[in-house]
Motif scaffolding. Structure first.
Motif, PDB file in Angstrom:
ATOM      1  N   ARG A  32       0.819  -1.223   0.000  1.00 39.12           N
ATOM      2  CA  ARG A  32       0.000   0.000   0.000  1.00 39.12           C
ATOM      3  C   ARG A  32       0.845   1.262   0.000  1.00 39.12           C
ATOM      4  O   ARG A  32       0.505   2.251  -0.652  1.00 39.12           O
ATOM      5  CB  ARG A  32      -0.938   0.004   1.212  1.00 39.12           C
ATOM      6  CG  ARG A  32      -1.916   1.188   1.221  1.00 39.12           C
ATOM      7  CD  ARG A  32      -2.870   1.105   2.395  1.00 39.12           C
ATOM      8  NE  ARG A  32      -2.180   1.178   3.666  1.00 39.12           N
ATOM      9  CZ  ARG A  32      -1.816   2.320   4.252  1.00 39.12           C
ATOM     10  NH1 ARG A  32      -2.088   3.471   3.675  1.00 39.12           N
ATOM     11  NH2 ARG A  32      -1.198   2.304   5.416  1.00 39.12           N
ATOM     12  N   MET A  74      -1.995 -10.104   1.657  1.00 39.80           N
ATOM     13  CA  MET A  74      -2.451  -8.770   2.060  1.00 39.80           C
ATOM     14  C   MET A  74      -3.192  -8.794   3.395  1.00 39.80           C
ATOM     15  O   MET A  74      -4.202  -9.476   3.550  1.00 39.80           O
ATOM     16  CB  MET A  74      -3.369  -8.181   0.994  1.00 39.80           C
ATOM     17  CG  MET A  74      -2.690  -7.975  -0.340  1.00 39.80           C
ATOM     18  SD  MET A  74      -3.749  -7.147  -1.561  1.00 39.80           S
ATOM     19  CE  MET A  74      -5.086  -8.332  -1.767  1.00 39.80           C
ATOM     20  N   LEU A  96      -9.547  -6.468   3.062  1.00 41.81           N
ATOM     21  CA  LEU A  96      -8.507  -6.959   2.155  1.00 41.81           C
ATOM     22  C   LEU A  96      -8.730  -8.430   1.812  1.00 41.81           C
ATOM     23  O   LEU A  96      -8.463  -8.863   0.677  1.00 41.81           O
ATOM     24  CB  LEU A  96      -7.125  -6.767   2.785  1.00 41.81           C
ATOM     25  CG  LEU A  96      -6.625  -5.325   2.857  1.00 41.81           C
ATOM     26  CD1 LEU A  96      -5.380  -5.234   3.726  1.00 41.81           C
ATOM     27  CD2 LEU A  96      -6.343  -4.774   1.459  1.00 41.81           C
ATOM     28  N   GLY A 100     -10.413  -6.981  -1.337  1.00 42.07           N
ATOM     29  CA  GLY A 100      -9.072  -6.960  -1.921  1.00 42.07           C
ATOM     30  C   GLY A 100      -8.756  -8.231  -2.684  1.00 42.07           C
ATOM     31  O   GLY A 100      -8.128  -8.201  -3.749  1.00 42.07           O
TER      32      GLY A 100
END
Length: 316
Positions: A32, A74, A96, A100
């Motif tokens: 990120r 992640m 996530l 994600g």
């Protein structure tokens, strides 16, 4: 092989990226914020900053990397875990693992990726089952604070398996960057005498050193086909009443006190109490068989000692 590692600067990422680089893979590392602390410095990885919850940005990053394989690691787990605030502090990690994951896998499919490995969890099993758990369904009725996390894990697994990928369920991770590292929050609590044995200390932990997790990821990528779900844990499941005093001894810290479960509930809530009293260990037999994988640290005893003293065992 071109490998994209999503979540590349976390505890697992910082172990697997150098290993992939060492075995000759071409690595694109997604994070990120990029790599502001330089944990991937010295590797040949190309580091890309991308927010996995931004579908457009994730798609662009994956298509540009054109990977042949994707490794999904992640998370946004805080450096200090506070059980009473689990719902709030794990909210991003849950997203996530659900949103994600979908963004990553959709982009991977568009890029023609055929190999996917994702990080799962090996301590969400029914605590009332017999012995260490194999790769069985998750706990059907966990404490309420843990339910959103479990739902997100189930979504991650379903989506990964639908994409033909493999989920590696890791145990309690330790190694550099973890809560069990010399500068980690759990070690600080043990050093300060702030981490007690709760009740009988019967919660059974299966540990996984980050280096062993990394070697399992590489072994999975090396296999043309692997089972959909595998436990990646050491050979020595141990109750809290065993491993916590041993960690304190290695640190030269005070022997942990014992507190009643009811008292602990007031301090850490229902999930904190459950975490310290009811978890079930996991079995690694299928990973040994299907991946021809063996943990370098067969026991947390050796791994903890190596982390605290800095002495690593020689390669087998």
């Amino acid at each position: 092989m071109r490998v994209l590692v999503a979540g590349a600067t976390g505890v697992l990422g910082r172990a697997v990226v150098p290993l992939l680089d060492a075995v000759g893979q071409e690595v694109t590392a997604l994070s990120r914020t990029g790599d502001p602390r330089g944990v991937l410095r010295g590797t040949g990885a190309r580091v890309v900053a991308v927010d996995a919850l931004d579908r457009t940005a994730m798609r662009a990053a994956v298509l540009e990397a054109a990977p042949e394989a994707v490794v999904h690691l992640m998370t946004a787990i805080p450096a200090e875990i506070r059980p009473r605030r689990m719902a709030r502090e794990f909210a991003v990690t849950n997203r996530l693992r659900s949103e994600g994951t979908q963004h990553l896998l959709d982009a991977a499919a568009e890029a023609g990726v055929r190999r996917v490995v994702a990080e799962g969890l090996a301590y969400a099993y029914d605590p009332d089952g017999p012995g260490p758990a194999g790769e069985e369904p998750f706990w059907a009725d966990p404490p309420r604070p843990f339910r959103p996390a479990l739902t997100a894990l189930e979504e991650l697994e379903q989506r990964t398996r639908a994409a033909g990928g493999t989920v590696l369920r890791f145990g309690h991770l330790y190694g550099p960057g973890s809560v069990y590292a010399p500068d980690g929050s759990t070690v600080a609590a043990v050093r300060g005498g702030r981490m007690p044995v709760v009740g009988s200390g019967g919660s059974v932990f299966s540990f996984t050193h980050a280096d062993d997790a990394a070697s399992a990821i590489v072994a999975t990528l090396d296999r043309p086909a692997a089972p959909e779900v595998l436990n990646i844990v050491d050979d020595d499941p141990a109750p809290v009443r065993e491993w916590l005093p041993e960690l304190a001894r290695l640190l030269g810290a005070p022997t942990p006190k014992t507190v009643p479960a009811a008292v602990a509930t007031v301090a850490v809530g229902s999930w904190g109490r459950t975490f310290m009293t009811r978890l079930r260990g996991a079995d690694n037999t299928r990973a040994r068989l299907h991946l021809d994988w063996r943990p370098r640290y067969g026991s947390w005893r050796d791994g903890f000692a190596a982390e605290i003293t800095g002495r690593r065992p020689s390669a087998a």
